[in-house]
Design an enzyme around this catalytic site. Structure first.
Site, short mmCIF file in Angstrom:
data_model
loop_
_atom_site.label_atom_id
_atom_site.label_comp_id
_atom_site.label_asym_id
_atom_site.label_seq_id
_atom_site.Cartn_x
_atom_site.Cartn_y
_atom_site.Cartn_z
N ASP A 17 35.96 64.70 81.45
CA ASP A 17 34.65 64.20 81.04
C ASP A 17 34.09 65.07 79.91
OD1 ASP A 17 32.49 62.52 81.07
OD2 ASP A 17 31.47 63.54 82.72
N TYR A 54 31.19 65.71 76.59
CA TYR A 54 29.75 65.94 76.48
C TYR A 54 29.39 65.58 75.04
CZ TYR A 54 25.59 68.74 77.94
OH TYR A 54 24.34 69.19 78.33
N HIS A 98 22.04 63.63 74.36
CA HIS A 98 22.07 64.03 75.77
C HIS A 98 22.08 65.55 75.88
CE1 HIS A 98 23.14 64.19 80.01
NE2 HIS A 98 24.25 64.83 79.72
N ARG A 113 16.21 75.48 77.92
CA ARG A 113 15.93 76.33 76.76
C ARG A 113 15.06 75.54 75.78
NH1 ARG A 113 21.17 76.17 77.99
NH2 ARG A 113 21.42 74.47 76.49
N GLU A 168 25.19 58.61 85.45
CA GLU A 168 25.40 58.94 84.04
C GLU A 168 26.12 57.76 83.39
OE1 GLU A 168 27.38 62.80 83.76
OE2 GLU A 168 25.41 63.78 83.72
N GLU A 217 28.33 56.18 80.73
CA GLU A 217 29.33 56.74 79.83
C GLU A 217 30.32 55.66 79.36
OE1 GLU A 217 31.10 60.38 81.12
OE2 GLU A 217 29.27 61.07 82.14
N ASP A 269 29.34 58.28 85.94
CA ASP A 269 29.72 59.61 86.44
C ASP A 269 28.59 60.12 87.34
OD1 ASP A 269 31.11 62.04 86.65
OD2 ASP A 269 29.99 62.89 84.96
N ARG A 297 22.29 66.52 91.09
CA ARG A 297 21.70 67.54 90.21
C ARG A 297 21.36 68.84 90.92
NH1 ARG A 297 23.65 65.58 85.66
NH2 ARG A 297 22.83 63.51 85.14
N GLN A 305 24.61 70.60 91.36
CA GLN A 305 25.05 71.01 90.02
C GLN A 305 24.32 72.27 89.54
OE1 GLN A 305 24.62 67.85 87.13
NE2 GLN A 305 25.50 69.03 85.45
N TYR A 341 26.91 75.42 88.85
CA TYR A 341 27.62 75.19 87.59
C TYR A 341 27.92 76.44 86.77
CZ TYR A 341 23.74 75.64 84.22
OH TYR A 341 22.75 76.11 83.40
N LYS A 396 30.00 66.55 90.97
CA LYS A 396 30.50 65.37 90.25
C LYS A 396 31.71 64.74 90.93
CE LYS A 396 28.24 66.24 86.17
NZ LYS A 396 27.58 65.29 85.29
N THR A 437 33.28 58.65 90.96
CA THR A 437 33.07 58.21 89.58
C THR A 437 33.46 56.74 89.54
OG1 THR A 437 33.72 60.40 88.76
CG2 THR A 437 33.67 58.61 87.15
N THR A 494 27.47 61.43 79.17
CA THR A 494 26.30 60.54 79.13
C THR A 494 25.98 60.15 77.69
OG1 THR A 494 25.42 61.73 81.02
CG2 THR A 494 23.88 60.34 79.81
N GLU A 540 17.27 63.02 82.31
CA GLU A 540 16.60 63.04 81.00
C GLU A 540 15.28 62.27 81.04
OE1 GLU A 540 19.12 62.21 77.42
OE2 GLU A 540 20.68 62.06 78.93
MN MN Z 1 29.38 63.06 82.90
#
Ligand code: MN
Length: 368
Positions: A107, A109, A114, A123, A174, A176, A208, A212, A215, A219, A228, A232, A316, A330
């Protein structure tokens, strides 16, 4: 005779996902290769015999590509006699299987929007990490839990925080784009970016599913793991690369990137995600920062071998606009997230001017 019309009447309707120009491949239970046309499926076993009796498309991708022009001819207006009547089955009567035996699932990114939206949560002043515009980021997903559209998704349990184990309270989708590898590459032989699309058999829709809270806790430093790998979902029909009109890659990602990543086409595919029939996001794969060819070239640049049936996903797909966000994280980072009984449906289509509408069908899942 109109070369774009089929004698299968439903294939000529405006807005149809599967016109004559599409002809996506899939696997019908218990093990025949099928091709979608209008609201019907052409059973290739019933039409062409034992070569198309198979539970997966692995090893049949070259044969499928060679067959495609003949199918366009046979299903085109005026040539009905070549197809026996029993070979056409209503889609509603077909139970679909996974199109490939998926050995590996990766997968990416690839959506800069996203990455920016998610990065901003952690951040706010510098959302995008410094590597983003140079290296296609990905993680190795779990192939064993890739499931066909319509399979219910059981809410996973896991570690949600220090000392807390239980059902996830932040279950997300997600939206995708999936990519299936046709011909692989030998170990230690990278695929050059200019040849990469030849290894791309076709596309599907991917959800996907992501927990959260799991995660966020797990992560760092190695990326997503159990957040994850519980499920899927993918759509059953693989839209061949030949059915889509490629668009040339945006110049945006050619200036700063290394030569081994320069090249490849983008694709103009609209994706939509619905939660309990409400449209939650609509975006387009032309806004991805990395092209499929760049993902394949990067994946194999260290000599890693891809195999027929490997699934790559885009990550995503989000756009710049608030209504173009491909996951709940998001849209509303504090929730609410998915509830039991919620149904998520992803749809996709390419509507290039002057070209037939190429639909992807749907990728559906209910939280059990
Ligand atoms: Mn994904």
């Amino acid at each position: 005779m109109n070369p774009h019309r089929s004698w299968v009447e439903s294939a000529n309707r405006a807005g149809c996902d599967f016109p004559l120009a599409n002809l996506p491949f899939g696997v019908i239970d218990p093990g025949h290769i099928g091709v979608a046309i209008g609201d019907m499926v052409l059973d290739l076993y019933a039409c062409l015999g034992r070569d198309w009796q198979a539970t997966a498309l692995n090893g049949l991708t070259e044969a499928a590509r060679k067959l495609r022009p003949k199918l366009i001819e046979w299903l085109g207006e005026g040539t009905q006699k070549r197809i026996p009547e029993r070979a056409l089955i209503p889609q509603s009567q077909c139970k679909m299987r996974l199109p490939f035996t998926i050995g590996d699932y990766t997968d990416f990114y690839a959506s800069i929007h996203h990455a920016t939206n998610v990065g901003r949560l952690f951040r706010p002043d510098k959302p995008l990490l410094p590597n983003y515009k140079h290296v296609p980021i990905a993680y190795h997903g779990r192939a064993s839990s890739v499931i066909i559209s319509g399979t219910p998704v059981k809410r996973p349990a896991g570690q949600l925080a220090e000392g807390v184990f239980g059902p996830t309270e932040r279950l997300d989708y997600e939206m995708e784009l999936g990519m299936f590898i046709g011909a692989g590459n030998p170990l230690s032989v990278p695929i050059p970016v200019r040849e990469a699309e030849e290894h791309l058999f076709g596309f599907c829709l991917v959800n996907d599913w992501s927990a959260r809270d799991i995660q966020r806790w797990e992560y760092q430093p190695l990326g997503p793991f159990l957040s994850k790998s519980f499920a899927t979902s993918i759509s059953p029909w693989v839209v061949m690369r030949e059915a889509l009109e490629p668009i040339t890659s945006k110049a945006g990602n050619t200036g700063t990137i290394l030569p081994y990543l320069r090249g490849g086409n983008g694709y103009d595919i609209t994706l939509e995600v619905y939660l309990n029939t409400q449209l939650m996001g609509r975006s387009n794969t032309r806004d991805l920062y990395w092209t499929p060819a760049q993902m394949i070239a990067h994946h194999t640049s260290n000599g890693c071998n891809l195999r027929s049936g490997d699934l790559l996903a885009s990550g995503t797909v989000s756009g710049d606009a608030p209504e173009a966000r491909g996951c709940l994280l998001e849209i509303r980072p504090e929730g609410p997230f998915l509830q039991d009984g919620d149904e998520v449906v992803i749809r996709g289509y390419a509507e290039t001017p002057g070209h037939a509408r190429i639909g992807f069908g749907e990728c559906r899942g209910v939280i059990a």
